[in-house]
Design a protein around this motif. Structure first.
Motif, short mmCIF file in Angstrom:
data_model
loop_
_atom_site.label_atom_id
_atom_site.label_comp_id
_atom_site.label_asym_id
_atom_site.label_seq_id
_atom_site.Cartn_x
_atom_site.Cartn_y
_atom_site.Cartn_z
N ILE A 112 31.24 25.27 41.73
CA ILE A 112 32.60 25.81 41.81
C ILE A 112 32.75 26.66 43.08
CG2 ILE A 112 34.20 27.48 40.76
CD1 ILE A 112 33.21 26.44 38.02
N ALA A 161 35.42 25.56 45.91
CA ALA A 161 36.52 26.45 46.30
C ALA A 161 36.60 26.61 47.81
CB ALA A 161 36.34 27.82 45.64
N SER A 208 33.91 32.93 40.16
CA SER A 208 33.18 32.07 41.09
C SER A 208 34.14 31.37 42.04
CB SER A 208 32.35 31.02 40.32
OG SER A 208 31.32 31.65 39.58
N ALA A 209 35.28 30.92 41.51
CA ALA A 209 36.29 30.28 42.36
C ALA A 209 36.87 31.27 43.36
CB ALA A 209 37.39 29.69 41.48
N PHE A 223 36.38 30.98 47.35
CA PHE A 223 37.56 30.81 48.20
C PHE A 223 37.61 31.88 49.28
CE2 PHE A 223 41.91 31.32 49.52
CZ PHE A 223 42.39 30.02 49.60
#
Length: 386
Positions: free
Chosen positions: A246, A250, A298-299, A303
């Motif tokens: 993830i 991202a 986590s995303a 990101f």
């Protein structure tokens, strides 16, 4: 249209070059059995790919003062094709290590030459181009493990042969596309590597101050992310692996949108905003438990931190003048890579000394936040050396 084809070929090439740096990590369990080696030798194999990526950056900067950028870019693809084929034929682990090192060298040569080249191909849209190019690079990080999972069913060497063949084909296409494209001459005056780099020391130092510590912390975080999820968050192996996936996934939209924002926002404040956001998200991550919350964080972490890379390239390549861009960028890239590569080692030292992952992550986040405040004050009072 010819320029667009050249850009597309470079996106294909960067995908293969980043895949070459990453492919050995998911192959380690197979390689350990194949060559009857221990974890230390396996870890050295992965490290050599990244050491290879760092080692040619300064020499490549000098080469760019003598040879047109697109020749060096094409050369990096040729190095990758030969190196991947060499690694695929390995009969001993030493042979494989040399191949991994050479594959890393190809990526180092590429990034130092291709990024200035792209900024000069599209001088009005540097952030957007860096973002799309970086997204193609990031796709490799997401697909490496699935590619290995498919190819090992046939032979673990197949993934290396695919890189070699793909690199050869894309390199040939890149050469043809470059021949049909009217190329910029913006870097033609960049003829003195040492003088060019020294003349831009203020920009280099400022960029390292803005992003050096953040990338250092991130290098430690992502290399230990699965272990952190296993040991501190008590997740299963499958869940921990999913969290790291993830984080990388991202990064694909982060590169794309982050590059566009880098074109529109003030460079220094945008970079400080990204670093500050990363410090906050990392701090919150240490306080969150539960699979759903960890998926969201986590995303967010993935990101935010991946938006840092196109923003950094845009700041440098947009700020540096034509006459020194290649030389100064090579020096920055070399120092930046060396600095961040130590992050995993330092984090491992603290964890081995008995400090918890949460404490180390929180400390890193707080130090980052303090650095952002200091740099923001310097920026507001016009004291940054740019």
């Amino acid at each position: 249209m010819s320029r667009a084809r050249l850009f597309a070929s470079l996106c294909g090439l960067v995908f293969l070059l980043n895949l070459a740096r990453i492919i050995f990590a998911p192959l380690l369990d197979v390689i350990i059995v194949e060559f009857s080696i221990g974890e230390a030798a396996a870890g050295l194999l992965v490290t050599l790919a990244w050491v290879g990526s760092a080692s040619p950056r300064l020499p490549t900067g000098w080469l760019l003062t003598k040879v047109p950028r697109h020749y060096v870019v094409i050369g990096s693809g040729a190095i990758l094709a030969v190196a991947a084929a060499f690694a695929a034929t390995a009969a001993t682990v030493e042979h494989l290590m040399v191949g991994a090192f050479l594959m890393g060298i190809a990526s180092g040569v590429y990034f130092v030459s291709a990024n200035p080249f792209l900024s000069e191909l599209y001088p009005e849209r540097i952030g957007h181009v860096m973002g799309v190019h970086g997204a193609a690079n990031q796709v490799a990080a997401v697909l490496a493990a699935p590619l290995v999972a498919v190819t090992v069913v046939v032979d673990w060497r197949l993934s290396l042969w695919l890189i070699a063949i793909g690199a050869a084909l894309v390199t040939v296409y890149t050469g043809l596309a470059a021949k049909r494209t009217k190329l910029p001459r913006a870097g033609a005056e960049d003829k003195n590597f040492l003088a060019g780099a020294l003349s831009e020391w203020r920009i280099i130092v400022t960029a390292l101050a803005l992003v050096g510590l953040a990338s250092f912390v991130w290098q430690g975080v992502f290399n230990f992310y699965e272990l952190y999820m296993l040991e501190s968050k008590r997740l299963s192996s499958e869940e921990a692996s999913m969290m790291l996936t993830i984080v990388f996934a991202a990064g694909i939209p982060a590169f794309y949108f982050g590059g566009d924002l880098a074109d529109r926002l003030p460079h220094v404040r945008y970079l400080l905003g990204i670093v500050g956001s990363f410090s906050v998200s990392l701090l919150v991550l240490t306080a969150v438990d539960g699979v759903l919350g960890l998926i969201v964080l986590s995303a967010v972490v993935g990101f935010v931190i991946h938006a840092l890379f196109p923003a950094t390239d845009t700041f440098l390549l947009d700020t540096l003048p034509d006459a020194t861009r290649g030389s100064a960028y090579a020096v920055f890239s070399s120092v930046w890579m060396l600095t961040q590569s130590l992050g995993s080692f330092v984090l491992g030292l603290f964890v081995e000394a008995g400090y918890s992952y949460d404490l180390v992550f929180r400390t890193g986040a707080i130090v980052l936040a303090a650095v952002v405040v200091v740099l923001l004050l310097l920026e507001r009072t016009d004291r940054l050396p740019i």
